[in-house]
Motif scaffolding. Structure first.
Motif, PDB file in Angstrom:
ATOM      1  N   GLY A  98      50.580  37.619  40.488  1.00 57.30           N
ATOM      2  CA  GLY A  98      49.608  38.392  41.244  1.00 57.30           C
ATOM      3  C   GLY A  98      49.291  39.724  40.573  1.00 57.30           C
ATOM      4  O   GLY A  98      49.801  40.013  39.483  1.00 57.30           O
ATOM      5  N   PRO A  99      48.453  40.510  41.238  1.00 61.32           N
ATOM      6  CA  PRO A  99      47.819  40.216  42.524  1.00 61.32           C
ATOM      7  C   PRO A  99      46.728  39.155  42.398  1.00 61.32           C
ATOM      8  O   PRO A  99      46.032  39.088  41.389  1.00 61.32           O
ATOM      9  CB  PRO A  99      47.236  41.572  42.946  1.00 61.32           C
ATOM     10  CG  PRO A  99      47.054  42.324  41.664  1.00 61.32           C
ATOM     11  CD  PRO A  99      48.135  41.853  40.741  1.00 61.32           C
ATOM     12  N   LEU A 100      46.590  38.325  43.431  1.00 58.04           N
ATOM     13  CA  LEU A 100      45.666  37.199  43.422  1.00 58.04           C
ATOM     14  C   LEU A 100      44.505  37.433  44.379  1.00 58.04           C
ATOM     15  O   LEU A 100      44.663  38.052  45.422  1.00 58.04           O
ATOM     16  CB  LEU A 100      46.387  35.910  43.831  1.00 58.04           C
ATOM     17  CG  LEU A 100      47.608  35.508  43.005  1.00 58.04           C
ATOM     18  CD1 LEU A 100      48.266  34.282  43.607  1.00 58.04           C
ATOM     19  CD2 LEU A 100      47.206  35.230  41.562  1.00 58.04           C
ATOM     20  N   GLY A 101      43.364  36.881  44.026  1.00 58.41           N
ATOM     21  CA  GLY A 101      42.215  36.883  44.915  1.00 58.41           C
ATOM     22  C   GLY A 101      41.496  38.209  44.949  1.00 58.41           C
ATOM     23  O   GLY A 101      41.657  39.076  44.085  1.00 58.41           O
ATOM     24  N   ARG A 102      40.668  38.354  45.965  1.00 56.57           N
ATOM     25  CA  ARG A 102      39.823  39.535  46.145  1.00 56.57           C
ATOM     26  C   ARG A 102      40.193  40.198  47.454  1.00 56.57           C
ATOM     27  O   ARG A 102      40.294  39.541  48.487  1.00 56.57           O
ATOM     28  CB  ARG A 102      38.352  39.100  46.175  1.00 56.57           C
ATOM     29  CG  ARG A 102      37.354  40.222  46.297  1.00 56.57           C
ATOM     30  CD  ARG A 102      35.939  39.669  46.298  1.00 56.57           C
ATOM     31  NE  ARG A 102      35.618  39.084  45.005  1.00 56.57           N
ATOM     32  CZ  ARG A 102      35.607  37.779  44.772  1.00 56.57           C
ATOM     33  NH1 ARG A 102      35.911  36.927  45.728  1.00 56.57           N
ATOM     34  NH2 ARG A 102      35.293  37.323  43.579  1.00 56.57           N
ATOM     35  N   GLY A 103      40.392  41.496  47.421  1.00 56.66           N
ATOM     36  CA  GLY A 103      40.802  42.217  48.608  1.00 56.66           C
ATOM     37  C   GLY A 103      39.635  42.678  49.454  1.00 56.66           C
ATOM     38  O   GLY A 103      38.481  42.300  49.231  1.00 56.66           O
TER      39      GLY A 103
END
Length: 272
Positions: A98-103
């Motif tokens: 990570g960090p993974l994805g979109r916040g």
């Protein structure tokens, strides 16, 4: 639809720097290698920790990133929140992804915001409150819990948020509706984290009032969530902008890769 996020970040080696008790949870600080990926980290992103073989854990643990601190002297630390009994001790090495994805996106200017969360899913909201206040946003919160002792870090939230209202899951929809209709709040942005059933209820209330809504479309507490797009547990059926999932443009998205933060319309189209 939000653009794809691309390949996951590489595995990094971290060291447990601090463990702080907070009721039934521990807030764990991990010393991580510095770099732009951590400078860009935002509330709502995920971390994946391997399962603890010593306790018979086969599957990895998917956690909300609880905060990131970058200091010239002490280096970079990332926070996660774990239930008591997690087994991590100061000085232990941890491999994480990570960090993974979109916040959660941050508004450009002062925006009255209502944050809604349930028990441990409040983790990203603790961090988000601080970032919103830095932008002079009035931040109101509604927090639910099955057990009052399961609220996370209320002292911190009460110091930073403009208002904090506590409730339980049964009363949550009525409480949220009342806060949205309160003319003194002038809410413009609604953010919700928690089990998908709760998130759907909040999204429906906010969208019915024409409000911008962002939700956590992934529930890390659900079984078999890998956080990397492999298991398919977080698949959402999304309609043509209305969340109904019934139009010719309906499609399936994998929320942990296309999110995990998503427009509220997404969860209204997800299978029940």
């Amino acid at each position: 639809m939000l653009p794809a996020t691309g390949a996951p970040e590489p595995v990094v080696d971290a060291v447990v720097a601090l463990v702080r008790a907070s009721g039934p949870y521990d807030i764990v600080s991990l010393a991580v290698p510095g770099g732009p990926v951590w400078d860009r980290a935002r509330p709502g992103q995920l971390l994946v920790l391997p399962g603890a073989a010593t306790r018979g854990e086969v599957l990895p643990r998917v956690l909300w990133l609880a905060g990131v601190r970058v200091e010239p002297v002490h280096g970079t630390t990332a926070e996660v929140v774990l239930p008591v009994g997690h087994g991590l001790v100061v000085g232990a090495g941890v491999r994480l992804l990570g960090p993974l994805g979109r916040g959660f996106p941050l508004p450009a200017g002062p925006t009255p915001t209502l944050l809604i969360g349930h028990e441990g899913s409040v983790v990203p909201l603790r961090w988000l409150v601080a970032l919103l206040r830095e932008r002079d946003c009035p931040v109101h919160t509604v927090l639910s819990a099955d057990d009052p002792d399961h609220h996370l870090d209320l002292g911190l939230l009460r110091r930073q948020a403009t208002s904090v209202v506590l409730t339980d899951p049964q009363e949550l929809p009525a409480v949220v509706a009342a806060r949205l209709d309160d003319p003194d709040l002038e809410v413009a942005l609604v953010v919700a984290t928690g089990p998908l059933t709760l998130v759907r209820e909040v999204a429906a209330l906010a969208l019915a009032r024409g409000l911008t809504t962002r939700v956590a479309a992934v529930d890390p507490g659900a079984p078999v969530v890998c956080g990397t797009g492999l298991c398919g547990q977080c698949d959402l059926v999304v309609g043509n902008g209305d969340g109904g999932g019934t139009t010719a443009a309906a499609r399936t998205v994998r929320a942990c890769l296309d999110g995990p933060v998503a427009p509220g319309e997404w969860v209204l189209g997800a299978p029940r």
